[in-house]
Design a protein around this motif. Structure first.
Motif, PDB file in Angstrom:
ATOM      1  N   LYS A  19      35.221  26.598  27.195  1.00 48.77           N
ATOM      2  CA  LYS A  19      34.983  27.895  27.848  1.00 48.77           C
ATOM      3  C   LYS A  19      36.056  28.153  28.903  1.00 48.77           C
ATOM      4  O   LYS A  19      35.836  28.903  29.876  1.00 48.77           O
ATOM      5  N   LEU A  20      37.191  27.520  28.721  1.00 54.32           N
ATOM      6  CA  LEU A  20      38.318  27.636  29.673  1.00 54.32           C
ATOM      7  C   LEU A  20      37.856  27.391  31.109  1.00 54.32           C
ATOM      8  O   LEU A  20      38.309  28.034  32.048  1.00 54.32           O
ATOM      9  N   SER A  34      29.156  35.610  30.740  1.00 54.91           N
ATOM     10  CA  SER A  34      27.885  35.683  29.983  1.00 54.91           C
ATOM     11  C   SER A  34      26.671  35.539  30.894  1.00 54.91           C
ATOM     12  O   SER A  34      25.570  35.942  30.534  1.00 54.91           O
ATOM     13  N   PHE A  39      26.305  36.929  33.999  1.00 49.67           N
ATOM     14  CA  PHE A  39      25.973  38.038  34.916  1.00 49.67           C
ATOM     15  C   PHE A  39      26.040  39.417  34.257  1.00 49.67           C
ATOM     16  O   PHE A  39      25.841  40.428  34.919  1.00 49.67           O
ATOM     17  N   PRO A  95      41.203  39.923  37.344  1.00 46.08           N
ATOM     18  CA  PRO A  95      40.998  40.990  36.349  1.00 46.08           C
ATOM     19  C   PRO A  95      39.661  41.708  36.444  1.00 46.08           C
ATOM     20  O   PRO A  95      39.287  42.447  35.546  1.00 46.08           O
ATOM     21  N   LEU A 110      36.551  44.714  34.119  1.00 46.92           N
ATOM     22  CA  LEU A 110      35.159  44.513  33.695  1.00 46.92           C
ATOM     23  C   LEU A 110      34.217  45.473  34.431  1.00 46.92           C
ATOM     24  O   LEU A 110      32.994  45.354  34.336  1.00 46.92           O
TER      25      LEU A 110
HETATM   26  N1  COA Z   1      33.419  33.643  31.130  1.00 50.62           N
HETATM   27  C1  COA Z   1      32.803  33.184  30.012  1.00 50.62           C
HETATM   28  N2  COA Z   1      33.459  32.705  28.948  1.00 50.62           N
HETATM   29  C2  COA Z   1      34.799  32.697  28.997  1.00 50.62           C
HETATM   30  C3  COA Z   1      35.521  33.170  30.118  1.00 50.62           C
HETATM   31  C4  COA Z   1      34.771  33.654  31.214  1.00 50.62           C
HETATM   32  N3  COA Z   1      35.357  34.110  32.328  1.00 50.62           N
HETATM   33  N4  COA Z   1      36.849  33.060  29.859  1.00 50.62           N
HETATM   34  C5  COA Z   1      36.950  32.511  28.646  1.00 50.62           C
HETATM   35  N5  COA Z   1      35.734  32.298  28.113  1.00 50.62           N
HETATM   36  C6  COA Z   1      35.390  31.733  26.799  1.00 50.62           C
HETATM   37  C7  COA Z   1      35.591  32.726  25.675  1.00 50.62           C
HETATM   38  O1  COA Z   1      34.480  33.584  25.562  1.00 50.62           O
HETATM   39  C8  COA Z   1      35.759  31.812  24.507  1.00 50.62           C
HETATM   40  O2  COA Z   1      34.486  31.336  24.122  1.00 50.62           O
HETATM   41  P1  COA Z   1      34.075  31.271  22.547  1.00 50.62           P
HETATM   42  O3  COA Z   1      35.082  30.323  21.939  1.00 50.62           O
HETATM   43  O4  COA Z   1      32.689  30.709  22.568  1.00 50.62           O
HETATM   44  O5  COA Z   1      34.194  32.657  22.037  1.00 50.62           O
HETATM   45  C9  COA Z   1      36.508  30.624  25.087  1.00 50.62           C
HETATM   46  O6  COA Z   1      36.296  30.676  26.502  1.00 50.62           O
HETATM   47  C10 COA Z   1      38.017  30.679  24.851  1.00 50.62           C
HETATM   48  O7  COA Z   1      38.496  31.915  25.326  1.00 50.62           O
HETATM   49  P2  COA Z   1      39.353  32.961  24.440  1.00 50.62           P
HETATM   50  O8  COA Z   1      39.180  34.313  25.028  1.00 50.62           O
HETATM   51  O9  COA Z   1      39.042  32.783  23.002  1.00 50.62           O
HETATM   52  O10 COA Z   1      40.830  32.405  24.727  1.00 50.62           O
HETATM   53  P3  COA Z   1      42.181  33.235  24.651  1.00 50.62           P
HETATM   54  O11 COA Z   1      43.273  32.230  24.714  1.00 50.62           O
HETATM   55  O12 COA Z   1      42.152  34.173  23.493  1.00 50.62           O
HETATM   56  O13 COA Z   1      42.202  34.140  25.987  1.00 50.62           O
HETATM   57  C11 COA Z   1      41.902  34.550  28.349  1.00 50.62           C
HETATM   58  C12 COA Z   1      42.279  33.543  27.249  1.00 50.62           C
HETATM   59  C13 COA Z   1      41.846  33.811  29.673  1.00 50.62           C
HETATM   60  C14 COA Z   1      42.960  35.654  28.436  1.00 50.62           C
HETATM   61  C15 COA Z   1      40.530  35.187  28.015  1.00 50.62           C
HETATM   62  O14 COA Z   1      39.607  34.126  27.742  1.00 50.62           O
HETATM   63  C16 COA Z   1      39.938  36.025  29.108  1.00 50.62           C
HETATM   64  O15 COA Z   1      40.386  37.139  29.304  1.00 50.62           O
HETATM   65  N6  COA Z   1      38.913  35.522  29.815  1.00 50.62           N
HETATM   66  C17 COA Z   1      38.213  36.256  30.818  1.00 50.62           C
HETATM   67  C18 COA Z   1      39.032  36.353  32.066  1.00 50.62           C
HETATM   68  C19 COA Z   1      38.292  37.161  33.112  1.00 50.62           C
HETATM   69  O16 COA Z   1      38.087  38.346  32.984  1.00 50.62           O
HETATM   70  N7  COA Z   1      37.900  36.500  34.196  1.00 50.62           N
HETATM   71  C20 COA Z   1      37.263  37.119  35.292  1.00 50.62           C
HETATM   72  C21 COA Z   1      35.800  36.959  35.203  1.00 50.62           C
HETATM   73  S1  COA Z   1      35.032  37.694  36.625  1.00 50.62           S
END
Ligand code: COA
Length: 257
Positions: A24-25, A69, A71, A134, A138
Motif C-alpha cells: 500500500k506504498l 480508503s 476516510f 496532493p 482529492l
Molecule cells: N491510501 C491508500 N492506498 C494507497 C495510497 C493511499 N494514500 N497510495 C497508494 N495506495 C495503494 C493503491 O491503492 C494500490 O493498492 P492496490 O494494489 O490494492 O490497488 C497500492 O497502494 C499501489 O499503488 P498504485 O497507485 O497502484 O501505484 P502507482 O505506482 O501506480 O502510483 C502513486 C503511485 C503514489 C502516484 C499513487 O499510488 C497515488 O497517487 N497515491 C495516492 C497519493 C495521495 O493522494 N496521497 C495523499 C493522501 S491524503
C-alpha cells in the motif's frame, strides 16, 4: 513490543523505525499511526537510543499519504477529528520529541507522508524521491500540519504553489528549496544518515533536547522563543553533560556524554 505495520530495529544508539506496508506504498492507516506513536514514545524513553531514523520499506515509497480508503466516507466532524487526533498523536509528538528524528525519504512522500517527514527534525532523500501535497486533488487540504510546516521550510510562495497544483517535486528541487538537507542514491541513504547521526552522537543529548525545544519555540504561536532559549540555556548549566563538556574542553580531551 510487536507491531503489524512497522519494524523497529536498534543498532547501538540508533533506532530505525520502518513503516512496513509496501503493498500500500506504506500509506498511513489508523493502526500505523498508533504504532508509530508507540514506537517513538518507546525510543524516546529508551536511554540507549540517541537518534531515530524514520523510513519506509521497499524501494518505491517512504509513505504515499494517509490511507484514503479509511476516510473516504467521513463527515465534517469525523474529518476534523482525524486531523486533530493525528496531529496530537504523531505529527506534533515527533516534532517535540527530545531525541533527534531524521526522515530518510526513500521514494514517494506524498500528503500525510510528506507531512510525516516534515514533522521530523530534518530530512534527507534518495534521488528517486518524489514529494508533494496532493490533497486538493482529492477535494481536501493537508490536515497533518502540512499547511503550516511546508511554508516554514520552503517559504509561502513555493508552499502555495505545491499545495495548489498538487504537483510532485523531485528530490533535487526539494534540496534547492530547503525541504530536504541532502540527496544521495537510494543505496547510499542509510550510510549518509549514519554519517550525520555519528556527528550528532558526539554531542550532549541533554543539550540537543534543549536545542530542539528552543528551535521549535520559534514556530509556536504565543510563545517567545528568546525566552525559551534563555530558560533552556540556563537549564543546561545544571546538567552533568554541561559539566562534562566544559571540563573535557578545559582538559583538552573529548567529552564523554
Ligand atoms: N491510501 C491508500 N492506498 C494507497 C495510497 C493511499 N494514500 N497510495 C497508494 N495506495 C495503494 C493503491 O491503492 C494500490 O493498492 P492496490 O494494489 O490494492 O490497488 C497500492 O497502494 C499501489 O499503488 P498504485 O497507485 O497502484 O501505484 P502507482 O505506482 O501506480 O502510483 C502513486 C503511485 C503514489 C502516484 C499513487 O499510488 C497515488 O497517487 N497515491 C495516492 C497519493 C495521495 O493522494 N496521497 C495523499 C493522501 S491524503
Amino acid at each position: 513490543m510487536s507491531y503489524n505495520n512497522i519494524l523497529v530495529t536498534e543498532n547501538d544508539e540508533i533506532t530505525t523505525i520502518t513503516i512496513n506496508r509496501p503493498k500500500k506504498l506504506n500509506a498511513l492507516n489508523k493502526e500505523t499511526i498508533q504504532e508509530l506513536h508507540d514506537a517513538f514514545a518507546d525510543a524516546d524513553s529508551d536511554e540507549e537510543t540517541r537518534v531515530v531514523f524514520l523510513t519506509g520499506s521497499g524501494e518505491k515509497a517512504f509513505v504515499a499519504g494517509a490511507d484514503i480508503s479509511e476516510f473516504a466516507n467521513f463527515d465534517v466532524a469525523e474529518g476534523a477529528n482525524l486531523s486533530k487526533k493525528g496531529q496530537e498523536l504523531l505529527f506534533d509528538f515527533i516534532e517535540n520529541l527530545s531525541t533527534p528524528v531524521i526522515a530518510l525519504i526513500n521514494g514517494f512522500a506524498l500528503g500525510g507522508g510528506l507531512e510525516l517527514a516534515m514533522a521530523c527534525h530534518f530530512r534527507i532523500a534518495s534521488d528517486n524521491a518524489k514529494m508533494g501535497l496532493p490533497e486538493v486533488s482529492l477535494g481536501v487540504i493537508p490536515g497533518y500540519g502540512g499547511t503550516q510546516r511546508l511554508p516554514q521550510l520552503v517559504g509561502k510562495g513555493k508552499a502555495m504553489e505545491m499545495i495548489m497544483t498538487a504537483a510532485m517535486i523531485s528530490a533535487e528541487d526539494a534540496l534547492q528549496n530547503g525541504l530536504v538537507n541532502h540527496v544521495t542514491t537510494q543505496e547510499g541513504l542509510l550510510t549518509l544518515a549514519e554519517i550525520i547521526a555519528n556527528k550528532i552522537l558526539r554531542n550532549s543529548p541533554m543539550a540537543i533536547a534543549s536545542a530542539i525545544k528552543a528551535v521549535n519555540a520559534n514556530f509556536k504561536d504565543g510563545v517567545n522563543g528568546y525566552q525559551v532559549e534563555i530558560a533552556q540555556f540556563g537549564h543546561c548549566f545544571g546538567t552533568d553533560d554541561f559539566e562534562e563538556g566544559t571540563t573535557a574542553f578545559l582538559e583538552k580531551r573529548k567529552a564523554n556524554f
